[in-house]
Write a protein that holds these residues in place. Structure first.
Motif, PDB file in Angstrom:
ATOM      1  N   ILE B 183      40.679  23.471  44.004  1.00  0.00           N
ATOM      2  CA  ILE B 183      42.238  24.036  44.059  1.00  0.00           C
ATOM      3  C   ILE B 183      42.473  25.292  43.176  1.00  0.00           C
ATOM      4  O   ILE B 183      42.576  25.757  43.656  1.00  0.00           O
ATOM      5  CB  ILE B 183      42.937  22.951  44.477  1.00  0.00           C
ATOM      6  N   ALA B 186      39.633  27.528  43.604  1.00  0.00           N
ATOM      7  CA  ALA B 186      39.798  28.630  44.561  1.00  0.00           C
ATOM      8  C   ALA B 186      40.538  29.613  44.394  1.00  0.00           C
ATOM      9  O   ALA B 186      41.229  31.261  44.721  1.00  0.00           O
ATOM     10  CB  ALA B 186      39.461  28.252  45.758  1.00  0.00           C
ATOM     11  N   VAL B 187      41.987  29.259  43.724  1.00  0.00           N
ATOM     12  CA  VAL B 187      43.348  30.365  44.093  1.00  0.00           C
ATOM     13  C   VAL B 187      42.771  30.904  43.142  1.00  0.00           C
ATOM     14  O   VAL B 187      43.782  32.665  43.057  1.00  0.00           O
ATOM     15  CB  VAL B 187      44.624  29.587  43.468  1.00  0.00           C
ATOM     16  N   TRP B 188      42.290  31.025  41.967  1.00  0.00           N
ATOM     17  CA  TRP B 188      41.934  32.102  40.793  1.00  0.00           C
ATOM     18  C   TRP B 188      41.166  32.502  41.733  1.00  0.00           C
ATOM     19  O   TRP B 188      41.182  34.132  41.236  1.00  0.00           O
ATOM     20  CB  TRP B 188      41.245  31.198  39.599  1.00  0.00           C
ATOM     21  N   GLU B 190      40.344  33.606  44.481  1.00  0.00           N
ATOM     22  CA  GLU B 190      41.151  34.739  45.205  1.00  0.00           C
ATOM     23  C   GLU B 190      42.091  36.043  44.454  1.00  0.00           C
ATOM     24  O   GLU B 190      41.887  37.276  45.101  1.00  0.00           O
ATOM     25  CB  GLU B 190      42.511  33.985  46.620  1.00  0.00           C
ATOM     26  N   GLU B 191      42.838  35.404  43.462  1.00  0.00           N
ATOM     27  CA  GLU B 191      43.485  36.454  42.669  1.00  0.00           C
ATOM     28  C   GLU B 191      42.624  37.334  41.750  1.00  0.00           C
ATOM     29  O   GLU B 191      43.112  38.463  41.589  1.00  0.00           O
ATOM     30  CB  GLU B 191      44.855  35.922  40.918  1.00  0.00           C
ATOM     31  N   VAL B 192      41.460  37.225  41.833  1.00  0.00           N
ATOM     32  CA  VAL B 192      40.452  37.743  40.992  1.00  0.00           C
ATOM     33  C   VAL B 192      39.018  38.289  41.668  1.00  0.00           C
ATOM     34  O   VAL B 192      39.156  39.855  41.462  1.00  0.00           O
ATOM     35  CB  VAL B 192      40.082  37.304  39.539  1.00  0.00           C
ATOM     36  N   GLY B 194      39.042  38.928  45.489  1.00  0.00           N
ATOM     37  CA  GLY B 194      39.978  38.446  47.089  1.00  0.00           C
ATOM     38  C   GLY B 194      39.158  37.486  47.584  1.00  0.00           C
ATOM     39  O   GLY B 194      39.439  38.393  48.945  1.00  0.00           O
ATOM     40  N   ASN B 195      38.908  36.879  47.179  1.00  0.00           N
ATOM     41  CA  ASN B 195      38.002  35.345  48.402  1.00  0.00           C
ATOM     42  C   ASN B 195      38.306  34.253  47.527  1.00  0.00           C
ATOM     43  O   ASN B 195      37.260  33.874  46.473  1.00  0.00           O
ATOM     44  CB  ASN B 195      36.543  36.208  47.914  1.00  0.00           C
ATOM     45  N   TRP B 196      38.558  33.492  48.062  1.00  0.00           N
ATOM     46  CA  TRP B 196      38.640  31.910  47.781  1.00  0.00           C
ATOM     47  C   TRP B 196      37.800  31.094  47.402  1.00  0.00           C
ATOM     48  O   TRP B 196      37.184  29.985  47.064  1.00  0.00           O
ATOM     49  CB  TRP B 196      40.187  30.991  47.941  1.00  0.00           C
TER      50      TRP B 196
END
Ligand code: HEM
Lengths: 340, 259
Positions: B183, B186-188, B190-192, B194-196
């Motif tokens: 998790i 995935a969140v990271w 998405e942050e770096v 833009g794709n979890w």
């Protein structure tokens, strides 16, 4: 008494043994996808694996495995199995243990549902902007808004390893609001459901080309890319940016990535053969073959990944519920065991 | 300085292996000596990590070599915890051999002290790596306990049931932490990027391990898969963990190739 077929299928799907099979099969298929290079053109597989294996790979979509309909069907089957299991369990006891376990399992459906939403309704685009350049987001299929790159900057460690890439952005009139923010790797701009990421960078050169007939054109050429001057004669222009030319040594070497002694190496290429090249400073020009090239200037460009996607919030909610359900379930189990 | 301590770790692990091989033959109780060597090895690894942190001026979370150090440290901590109340020669021996394997692999990895690249400059990195150390440490000890269970006859005390219980508890703890690893990753992402989730090999194999341990937990619950079967399951699970960790980075480079 014989069960009806549908009932039989649902009973089977709701059983633990099919759940275990589904988990192991999805695991095995996912693993397979990492062993076969994904997303190449069909020819690639024919060449690398031979005709028969190559054909099997492309026919079964093993080269686009994670988007293949049968892989998605397996994920759907997993959701169905979880759902049927949940229904079955809800009819029985209601304890904290069962309830938290249900939350944990249903959260997995939420995660996959969010992913499906992103696949269906999510939208993203890569936009390259030179410093000072501006684009309308509507052109890329987003809600209207004017995006401008005010400045791009790279910070280096003392040994010239990049420390951070950042872009100062202005987003005007996006859903009635203005944003002015510096983004960097790990720090995207967030405007409602729209996010803008720092994804790449490079140098962009402004070059004026003048053909023998006097026709001139002004082009913006990214570093290490090429521009077709004349398709019919296979004639193209290539440009390489040399930020810090070392003039003490022969050859073309850059002392650092900083634009301290910037030059541009331009080459005229015919049929993949270099027929002329020259090293230019800003403002200089050179005659190569029948063409005259002038280097008007250069600047950074910033590669931005713009994305609008609500599915991701479903996914994150699913993550949260999955974890919360799991923690509560095992804490409860631990308490039950301690009490016994 | 760092090399000195790394050599010390290696020597201590050889000693640990020798002492515990000897324990298989002798009646003498050398458990305390084995425990002492485990503590010394832990101290030496911590020293490596501290020296490295001081030299780099950042936490040693930047590459696979540094992860192998943290991983070894985690395994030692869990070993010292799990061995309590066990006749532990086989457990200590399997821990020693496993650590030797990890150290041997780590010597083949690039270990330069580089600065943190932009994608790694995130608090998510710390959460992601720290939970991975815990998750993989738990799975490592579950596998070592699996070896103990397989190598043991029914009569020895404590019984197989007790070992089996410890395996289950390690897997549960590991599974919870692996869930957090995935998790936070995935969140990271998405942050770096833009794709979890992007089905990169490292991501995919961590999902594979997650699914395998989920299958184990289900099988154990509904078929009462205990004893030898369960022992084999956690050993196979850990082989996949090791592949996810080292095999994928070395053989299947992707977005994660720096970790
Ligand atoms: C990715 C998919 C899944 C994951 C990660 C997952 C995870 C888990 C976990 C961690 C447990 C606790 C086991 C234990 O420690 O004893 C559990 C239990 C259980 N699962 Fe799943 N599961 C998944 C899919 C399914 C499916 C498809 C079914 C439907 C057949 C199912 C039915 C059950 C049942 C009936 C239990 C026992 C009740 C309980 O312990 O709460 N699971 N699951």
């Amino acid at each position: 008494m014989a069960k009806k077929p549908l009932q039989q299928i649902t009973t089977t799907l709701a059983s633990m043994s099919s759940a275990i099979y589904i988990l192991v099969i999805i695991g095995a298929i996912s693993a397979l996808g990492t062993l076969i290079p994904q997303g190449q053109a069909p020819d690639f597989y024919m060449q690398h694996y031979g005709g028969l294996t190559g054909r099997i790979i492309t026919v079964l979509s093993l080269h686009r495995l994670y988007q293949a309909w049968w892989f998605l069907a397996m994920l759907l089957l997993l959701c169905l199995s979880i759902l049927l299991c949940a229904v079955k369990r809800l009819r029985r006891t209601r304890s904290v243990l069962i309830f938290s376990s249900l939350i944990m399992h249903l959260a997995i459906i939420l995660v996959l549902g969010g992913a499906a939403w992103s696949l269906g309704y999510g939208h993203s685009a890569n936009i390259e902007l030179a410093e000072g350049q501006s684009v309308s987001l509507a052109e890329f299929g987003f809600a209207p808004g004017q995006l401008t790159l005010d400045r791009f900057q790279i910070d280096y460690y003392p040994d010239y390893q990049p420390r951070q890439y950042s872009s100062l952005l202005s987003l005007q009139g996006y859903q009635g609001q203005d944003y002015h923010q510096e983004i960097a790797v790990n720090h995207p701009l967030k405007a409602g459901y729209l996010k803008i990421y720092q994804s790449s960078w490079g140098w962009m050169m402004q070059i004026t080309t003048q053909a023998a007939d006097g026709q001139s054109k002004s082009i913006a050429l990214p570093d290490r890319s090429e521009y077709w001057l004349d398709q019919s004669r296979h004639l193209k222009l290539q440009a390489i940016f040399v930020p810090d030319l070392d003039e003490t040594r022969p050859g073309i070497n850059s002392l650092s990535p900083l634009p301290r002694n910037p030059h541009v190496l331009i080459a005229l290429v015919e049929h993949d053969r270099v027929i002329g090249m020259n090293l230019l400073r800003a403002g200089e020009s050179a005659q190569l073959g029948e063409y005259k090239f002038s280097l008007d200037g250069f600047s950074y460009y910033s590669g931005l990944n713009v994305k609008e996607d609500r599915g991701v919030y479903l996914v994150f909610t699913g993550f949260f519920l999955l974890l919360a359900g799991m923690l509560v379930r095992y804490l409860a189990e631990n308490m039950v065991r301690k009490a016994a | 300085m760092e090399n000195l301590f790394t050599d010390l770790v290696f020597i201590l692990l050889l000693l640990l292996t020798a002492v515990n091989l000897f324990r298989l033959w002798t009646e003498r109780d050398l458990s305390k000596i084995s425990q002492l060597i485990l503590w010394l090895t832990l101290a030496a690894i911590v020293a490596v990590i501290v020296v490295r942190t001081a030299a780099a001026g950042r936490v040693p979370f930047a590459n696979l070599y540094e992860f192998a150090l943290l991983f070894s440290c985690g395994i030692l901590v869990f070993a010292l915890w799990v061995r309590q109340g066990l006749d532990s020669s086989r457990l200590d021996l399997s821990v020693a051999v496993l650590l030797l394997i990890i150290i041997a692999i780590s010597t083949t990895l690039p270990s330069e002290l580089g600065p943190l690249m932009p994608a790694l400059q995130s608090t998510w990195l710390h959460a992601h790596v720290a939970t991975a150390v815990i998750a993989y440490g738990c799975f490592a000890l579950a596998a070592c306990l699996g070896v103990v269970a397989l190598s043991r006859s029914q009569q020895t005390a404590p019984g197989l049931d007790e070992i089996e219980n410890r395996i289950y508890r390690m897997v549960v703890l590991g599974f919870i932490f692996l869930t957090i690893v995935i998790i936070t990753g995935a969140v990271w992402a998405e942050e770096v990027w833009g794709n979890w989730w992007s089905w990169d090999p490292k991501e995919t194999w961590s999902l594979v391990t997650w699914l395998i341990y989920a299958a184990y937990l289900h099988a154990r619950r509904s078929y009462g898969w205990k004893g030898r079967k369960s022992a084999w399951m956690v050993i196979i699970g850990f082989v996949i963990v090791m592949f996810t960790l080292f095999g994928v980075s070395i053989l299947l480079p992707g977005l994660h190739s720096y970790l």
